[in-house]
Scaffold this motif. Structure first.
Motif, PDB file in Angstrom:
ATOM      1  N   HIS A 159      34.200  41.491  43.159  1.00  0.00           N
ATOM      2  CA  HIS A 159      33.326  42.382  43.921  1.00  0.00           C
ATOM      3  C   HIS A 159      34.105  43.012  45.067  1.00  0.00           C
ATOM      4  O   HIS A 159      34.770  42.310  45.832  1.00  0.00           O
ATOM      5  N   GLU A 160      34.008  44.329  45.192  1.00  0.00           N
ATOM      6  CA  GLU A 160      34.643  45.027  46.311  1.00  0.00           C
ATOM      7  C   GLU A 160      33.771  46.188  46.767  1.00  0.00           C
ATOM      8  O   GLU A 160      33.161  46.881  45.947  1.00  0.00           O
ATOM      9  N   ALA A 161      33.742  46.385  48.076  1.00  0.00           N
ATOM     10  CA  ALA A 161      33.097  47.556  48.673  1.00  0.00           C
ATOM     11  C   ALA A 161      34.067  48.123  49.695  1.00  0.00           C
ATOM     12  O   ALA A 161      34.398  47.462  50.682  1.00  0.00           O
ATOM     13  N   VAL A 162      34.542  49.327  49.432  1.00  0.00           N
ATOM     14  CA  VAL A 162      35.567  49.945  50.274  1.00  0.00           C
ATOM     15  C   VAL A 162      35.135  51.369  50.597  1.00  0.00           C
ATOM     16  O   VAL A 162      35.213  52.258  49.738  1.00  0.00           O
ATOM     17  N   ALA A 163      34.659  51.594  51.797  1.00  0.00           N
ATOM     18  CA  ALA A 163      34.229  52.937  52.173  1.00  0.00           C
ATOM     19  C   ALA A 163      35.447  53.837  52.350  1.00  0.00           C
ATOM     20  O   ALA A 163      36.380  53.508  53.078  1.00  0.00           O
ATOM     21  N   ILE A 164      35.448  54.960  51.654  1.00  0.00           N
ATOM     22  CA  ILE A 164      36.525  55.951  51.777  1.00  0.00           C
ATOM     23  C   ILE A 164      35.961  57.152  52.517  1.00  0.00           C
ATOM     24  O   ILE A 164      35.074  57.845  52.018  1.00  0.00           O
ATOM     25  N   GLY A 165      36.461  57.375  53.729  1.00  0.00           N
ATOM     26  CA  GLY A 165      35.946  58.474  54.536  1.00  0.00           C
ATOM     27  C   GLY A 165      37.043  59.356  55.073  1.00  0.00           C
ATOM     28  O   GLY A 165      38.218  59.233  54.690  1.00  0.00           O
ATOM     29  N   ALA A 166      36.672  60.255  55.963  1.00  0.00           N
ATOM     30  CA  ALA A 166      37.612  61.251  56.478  1.00  0.00           C
ATOM     31  C   ALA A 166      38.769  60.625  57.249  1.00  0.00           C
ATOM     32  O   ALA A 166      39.817  61.253  57.421  1.00  0.00           O
ATOM     33  N   ASP A 167      38.604  59.379  57.711  1.00  0.00           N
ATOM     34  CA  ASP A 167      39.682  58.724  58.445  1.00  0.00           C
ATOM     35  C   ASP A 167      40.689  58.045  57.513  1.00  0.00           C
ATOM     36  O   ASP A 167      41.690  57.495  57.970  1.00  0.00           O
ATOM     37  N   ASN A 168      40.439  58.094  56.212  1.00  0.00           N
ATOM     38  CA  ASN A 168      41.345  57.498  55.236  1.00  0.00           C
ATOM     39  C   ASN A 168      42.372  58.538  54.794  1.00  0.00           C
ATOM     40  O   ASN A 168      42.009  59.635  54.355  1.00  0.00           O
ATOM     41  N   ILE A 240      32.600  47.678  41.932  1.00  0.00           N
ATOM     42  CA  ILE A 240      33.369  48.351  42.973  1.00  0.00           C
ATOM     43  C   ILE A 240      32.573  49.549  43.465  1.00  0.00           C
ATOM     44  O   ILE A 240      31.954  50.253  42.668  1.00  0.00           O
ATOM     45  N   THR A 241      32.542  49.746  44.765  1.00  0.00           N
ATOM     46  CA  THR A 241      31.967  50.971  45.320  1.00  0.00           C
ATOM     47  C   THR A 241      32.867  51.500  46.418  1.00  0.00           C
ATOM     48  O   THR A 241      33.393  50.734  47.232  1.00  0.00           O
ATOM     49  N   TYR A 242      33.079  52.797  46.384  1.00  0.00           N
ATOM     50  CA  TYR A 242      33.739  53.505  47.478  1.00  0.00           C
ATOM     51  C   TYR A 242      32.712  54.300  48.280  1.00  0.00           C
ATOM     52  O   TYR A 242      33.066  55.028  49.193  1.00  0.00           O
ATOM     53  N   GLY A 243      31.435  54.139  47.907  1.00  0.00           N
ATOM     54  CA  GLY A 243      30.380  54.885  48.561  1.00  0.00           C
ATOM     55  C   GLY A 243      29.709  54.139  49.697  1.00  0.00           C
ATOM     56  O   GLY A 243      28.857  54.681  50.399  1.00  0.00           O
ATOM     57  N   GLY A 244      30.056  52.870  49.879  1.00  0.00           N
ATOM     58  CA  GLY A 244      29.482  52.071  50.953  1.00  0.00           C
ATOM     59  C   GLY A 244      30.480  51.003  51.359  1.00  0.00           C
ATOM     60  O   GLY A 244      31.444  50.728  50.638  1.00  0.00           O
ATOM     61  N   ASP A 245      30.263  50.409  52.503  1.00  0.00           N
ATOM     62  CA  ASP A 245      31.205  49.420  53.016  1.00  0.00           C
ATOM     63  C   ASP A 245      30.487  48.084  53.196  1.00  0.00           C
ATOM     64  O   ASP A 245      29.255  48.020  53.231  1.00  0.00           O
ATOM     65  N   ALA A 246      31.275  47.027  53.317  1.00  0.00           N
ATOM     66  CA  ALA A 246      30.731  45.699  53.589  1.00  0.00           C
ATOM     67  C   ALA A 246      31.745  44.948  54.442  1.00  0.00           C
ATOM     68  O   ALA A 246      32.950  45.122  54.275  1.00  0.00           O
ATOM     69  N   PRO A 247      31.263  44.093  55.359  1.00  0.00           N
ATOM     70  CA  PRO A 247      32.179  43.382  56.251  1.00  0.00           C
ATOM     71  C   PRO A 247      32.847  42.170  55.610  1.00  0.00           C
ATOM     72  O   PRO A 247      33.685  41.528  56.234  1.00  0.00           O
ATOM     73  N   TRP A 248      32.492  41.858  54.355  1.00  0.00           N
ATOM     74  CA  TRP A 248      32.978  40.638  53.738  1.00  0.00           C
ATOM     75  C   TRP A 248      34.265  40.871  52.962  1.00  0.00           C
ATOM     76  O   TRP A 248      34.524  41.949  52.436  1.00  0.00           O
ATOM     77  N   THR A 249      35.043  39.823  52.868  1.00  0.00           N
ATOM     78  CA  THR A 249      36.323  39.876  52.174  1.00  0.00           C
ATOM     79  C   THR A 249      36.123  40.114  50.676  1.00  0.00           C
ATOM     80  O   THR A 249      35.318  39.422  50.046  1.00  0.00           O
ATOM     81  N   PRO A 250      36.832  41.077  50.091  1.00  0.00           N
ATOM     82  CA  PRO A 250      36.780  41.236  48.629  1.00  0.00           C
ATOM     83  C   PRO A 250      37.319  39.974  47.951  1.00  0.00           C
ATOM     84  O   PRO A 250      38.354  39.441  48.361  1.00  0.00           O
TER      85      PRO A 250
END
Length: 339
Positions: A159-168, A240-250
């Motif tokens: 499971h992974e949640a990695v937000a990809i935004g303008a700062d990436n 996997i989602t790049y559309g939202g973030d989570a504070p937990w370790t993948p």
């Protein structure tokens, strides 16, 4: 052939990953690689990449002119995904050894065509730069499973949640926003996970799943949930989602019939075996440096390396199967995509 001579290499591509990952790894290898030229589509980026080295390097905006140089033995291709197959063909046709970034092609169809072309150039080394295959975590976890420390694997979840935004920095590369190749970030980052899953648990027999696009700036899809059935009988889920973030370790959890392991951030292995728990930190250097060292060794000795184009194609096939299943709702066999 003098196996101690440095491989005279040209960089084909001068983007972020070239500067941040390949150049430091090449420098760390010392006299194993001598970079003699660099190609980019713009003079500005070619000049900037050349300036990263302490010695004189000739910058090019004409790939054909660079490949015509007799003193270039090998090329390191780090171009945008849709441009990789044509550059590989040109380099092989020019009688150069090739290391090209993953994925080996944007699709299974493109990859199969590229392998067909390579059939006439087998005297040259071609490595697909899948650095996770040279990652210490991959090697250690695979060894633990092979030793039977968790018994027979029966279930895997990743499971992974990695937000990809303008700062990436990768988000801001224009070619990634076009949606011209399947999967977007899911394919680009997913082939790492595909390589790891295959190295640890073997081939996947069938895939089902769902996918969607949450954020319009991340085409064509940014979220995937796939169910996997391995040839061994083990079952798994990859989300996997790049559309939202989570504070937990993948985390990657692998449960066996006599134990379990958890891999956190693909850095630390927590092993539970025979009632005992153990925390393992197998990281000891750069996996990109390790794969480039293996490439040099293969060029100089003719000995095999782990990142064959055939392996690269199977990585793409697994991710394409997930994406197709997510789009159609059907059960997809990754091996059938290669027929």
């Amino acid at each position: 052939m003098d196996t101690q001579q440095p491989v005279r290499m040209a960089l084909v591509g001068a983007g972020i990953f070239t500067r941040d990952a390949h150049v430091p790894a090449i420098k760390a290898l010392g006299d194993q690689i001598e970079v003699v030229a660099v190609y980019s589509r713009t003079q500005k980026s070619a000049d900037a990449a050349a300036a990263l080295f302490e010695h004189d390097i000739e910058p090019y905006t004409d790939l054909g002119a660079l490949l015509a140089r007799d003193d270039v033995e090998a090329v390191d291709i780090t171009l945008p995904i849709p441009l990789i197959p044509d550059a590989v063909r040109q380099a092989l046709a020019a009688d150069k050894h090739v290391v090209s970034e993953k994925p080996m092609a944007p699709s299974v169809a493109d990859g199969r065509a590229l392998l067909g072309f390579y059939a006439d150039h087998r005297d040259k080394v071609w490595m697909v730069a899948e650095n996770w295959r040279y990652h210490d975590v991959t090697h250690k976890a695979a060894a633990l499973i092979k030793e039977g420390r968790i018994g027979n694997p029966v279930m895997v979840t990743w499971h992974e949640a990695v937000a990809i935004g303008a700062d990436n920095k990768y988000f801001n590369t224009a070619w990634r926003k076009t949606g011209d190749f399947q999967g977007g970030f899911i394919l680009d980052g997913g082939v790492h996970r595909a390589a790891a899953l295959r190295a640890l648990l073997g081939e996947v027999a069938s895939v089902s799943g769902f996918s969607r696009q949450i954020r319009p700036e991340l085409p064509p899809v940014d979220t995937l949930s796939a169910a996997l059935r391995f040839e061994s009988g083990a079952l798994g889920v990859y989300t996997i989602t790049y559309g939202g973030d989570a504070p937990w370790t993948p985390v990657l959890d692998i449960v066996g019939d006599r134990g379990a392991m958890r891999i956190s951030r693909y850095e630390t292995i927590d092993l539970e075996s025979e009632g005992q728990t153990e925390e393992i930190h197998p990281i000891s250097g750069s996996d990109i440096q390790a794969e480039l060292a293996a490439f040099v060794h293969s060029v100089r000795t003719g000995e095999p390396h782990l990142n064959t184009p055939e392996e690269g194609l199977l990585d793409v096939a697994l991710m394409e199967a997930m994406l197709r299943a997510g789009e159609s709702g059907e059960i997809v066999n990754p091996a059938r995509l290669e027929e």
